[in-house]
Design an enzyme around this catalytic site. Sequence first.
Site, PDB file in Angstrom:
ATOM      1  N   ARG A 236       0.844  -1.192   0.000  1.00  0.00           N
ATOM      2  CA  ARG A 236       0.000   0.000   0.000  1.00  0.00           C
ATOM      3  C   ARG A 236       0.879   1.241   0.000  1.00  0.00           C
ATOM      4  NH1 ARG A 236      -4.752  -1.770   4.245  1.00  0.00           N
ATOM      5  NH2 ARG A 236      -3.011  -2.102   5.662  1.00  0.00           N
TER       6      ARG A 236
ATOM      7  N   ASP B 179       7.032  -6.442   3.435  1.00  0.00           N
ATOM      8  CA  ASP B 179       6.821  -7.753   2.850  1.00  0.00           C
ATOM      9  C   ASP B 179       6.309  -7.533   1.430  1.00  0.00           C
ATOM     10  OD1 ASP B 179       6.694 -10.483   2.665  1.00  0.00           O
ATOM     11  OD2 ASP B 179       5.084 -10.759   4.108  1.00  0.00           O
TER      12      ASP B 179
ATOM     13  N   HIS C 169       5.618 -12.543   8.470  1.00  0.00           N
ATOM     14  CA  HIS C 169       6.277 -11.239   8.435  1.00  0.00           C
ATOM     15  C   HIS C 169       6.507 -10.704   9.845  1.00  0.00           C
ATOM     16  CE1 HIS C 169       6.141  -6.787   6.911  1.00  0.00           C
ATOM     17  NE2 HIS C 169       7.343  -7.146   7.301  1.00  0.00           N
TER      18      HIS C 169
ATOM     19  N   ASP D  67       0.750  -0.163   8.616  1.00  0.00           N
ATOM     20  CA  ASP D  67       0.941   0.877   7.597  1.00  0.00           C
ATOM     21  C   ASP D  67      -0.307   1.700   7.304  1.00  0.00           C
ATOM     22  OD1 ASP D  67      -0.524  -1.075   6.341  1.00  0.00           O
ATOM     23  OD2 ASP D  67       0.763  -1.259   4.579  1.00  0.00           O
ATOM     24  N   ASP D  68      -1.436   1.374   7.948  1.00  0.00           N
ATOM     25  CA  ASP D  68      -2.670   2.119   7.690  1.00  0.00           C
ATOM     26  C   ASP D  68      -3.134   2.901   8.917  1.00  0.00           C
ATOM     27  OD1 ASP D  68      -3.350  -0.019   9.245  1.00  0.00           O
ATOM     28  OD2 ASP D  68      -5.139  -0.594   8.116  1.00  0.00           O
TER      29      ASP D  68
ATOM     30  N   ASP E  52      -2.959 -12.400  16.003  1.00  0.00           N
ATOM     31  CA  ASP E  52      -3.632 -11.567  16.997  1.00  0.00           C
ATOM     32  C   ASP E  52      -4.701 -12.348  17.772  1.00  0.00           C
ATOM     33  OD1 ASP E  52      -4.988 -11.748  14.604  1.00  0.00           O
ATOM     34  OD2 ASP E  52      -5.748  -9.702  14.630  1.00  0.00           O
TER      35      ASP E  52
ATOM     36  N   SER F 294      -8.585  -8.264   5.542  1.00  0.00           N
ATOM     37  CA  SER F 294      -9.883  -8.468   6.198  1.00  0.00           C
ATOM     38  C   SER F 294     -11.046  -7.936   5.358  1.00  0.00           C
ATOM     39  CB  SER F 294      -9.894  -7.770   7.566  1.00  0.00           C
ATOM     40  OG  SER F 294      -9.722  -6.379   7.417  1.00  0.00           O
TER      41      SER F 294
END
Length: 455
Positions: free
Chosen positions: A126, A153, A199, A220-221, A299, A330
């Site tokens: 992204r 990654d 990763h 990253d978001d 998670d 997701s």
Amino acid sequence: MRSRKVLLIVGFLITWTYATYYLLLRNTGVNLSRTQAHQLYRLNVEARDANHKSHNMAVNLFQLVKAKYEQAQTVSTPQISIVAAEISGELLDQHVAKQTLAPIPTRTYMGNGEPVFPVLVFACNRVSVKKCIDNLVQYRPSMEQFPIIVSQDCGDEDTKEVILSFGNQVTLIEQPDQSDIKVLPKEKKFKGYYKIARHYGWALNTTFKVGFDFAIIVEDDLNVAPDFFEYFLGTHKLLKQDPSLWCVSAWNDNGKAAVVDASKPELLYRTDFFPGLGWMLTKELWSELSVKWPKSFWDDWIRHPAQRKHRVCIRPEISRTRTFGKIGVSNGLFFDKYLKHIKLSEDFVQFTKINMSHLLKDNYDKNFVQSVYTYPIVTYDELRRNLIAAEGPVRIQYTTREQYKRITKMLGLMDDFKSGVPRTAYHGIVSFYYSKRRVHLAPNANWKGYDLSWS
């Protein structure tokens, strides 16, 4: 391209010369006049001279290309043969500029004794990671104390180019194992979660082996609040002081603007639920988890009782992170309904100047948990219609899974469970703000613990 044309011409001359020479030799058995024999001898000499010149031209040409090849080894180039590429016209005559990147820092403590906190940003494909890094760099108080390590990654070149554009503001590390992951056919749609777990394991190992005592994980978001770094500076000591704590998270799963107290940005809680989404862990915890790190869904795995072992996290009333990443593995799950409504704190709280001892287990259980059960019980309808005469906090009681889910849906809270734990809960208590009143959604006083079957 010019080298290719020259080689074609040289090849044609050599072929023509040898063909002529061969034909002439073939006719030597025919009776020739003296004049014809003299002409044949002269042509033969000229053919050999032309052949010799063609050979010298070919040698010089290949020496020239070889010299260019050796010169090109000093710059970054694609992993192909430069000679072959020039001949085939596949390589442009240009040089790739080298990027200046900061190395992974080896300093683990500052001169004043404070730890160095690497901020490990997980990236893939992204290009919007730029928003995340811009935000981190904007609010970072110290480049030395908070080095930003971006772990990429996927090998996406556009994303890598964005990361490289930050130069020595960040360190780029790249996950080296890009091999496919074999999964069962029924789990093929979850392959992305397997790659994420791989990763995370590699990047955390790479970071902690330097010797850091802490690491802050950011996806990253995520955007961060102005006091994001101050928040971790003020809370990190709790992880060393209290063995019942295993993480500090900047995220409130029920942090929508309608259910948080915007006037209390300094308010922090203990929670049995692992929030993630901008969180800090210690090297001791990673040493424990790394030896059994899962192949997927890390998670959910970390929330299981076998990993959690009754340990809890610190989380804020108002989130210090906010996600802008609707699209991902997701597929935007929960984003439109919950995540995009999370309030990001705009205040700067000086957490380093706040006494955090109230968050230690013994103090918190006495001052918070016991206090909750002194508040009056009300119904959702009474709360919604503002039929409560008394001022101050109140309690809504639940006893079954179905009852809990029904109440949370009416209140606009997240209604799901992970390993039997409701989001943000501590001892089963979910705290939120509603119509200018503190409300605690709590089990009955003789609560026996979380039930895995509620998930």
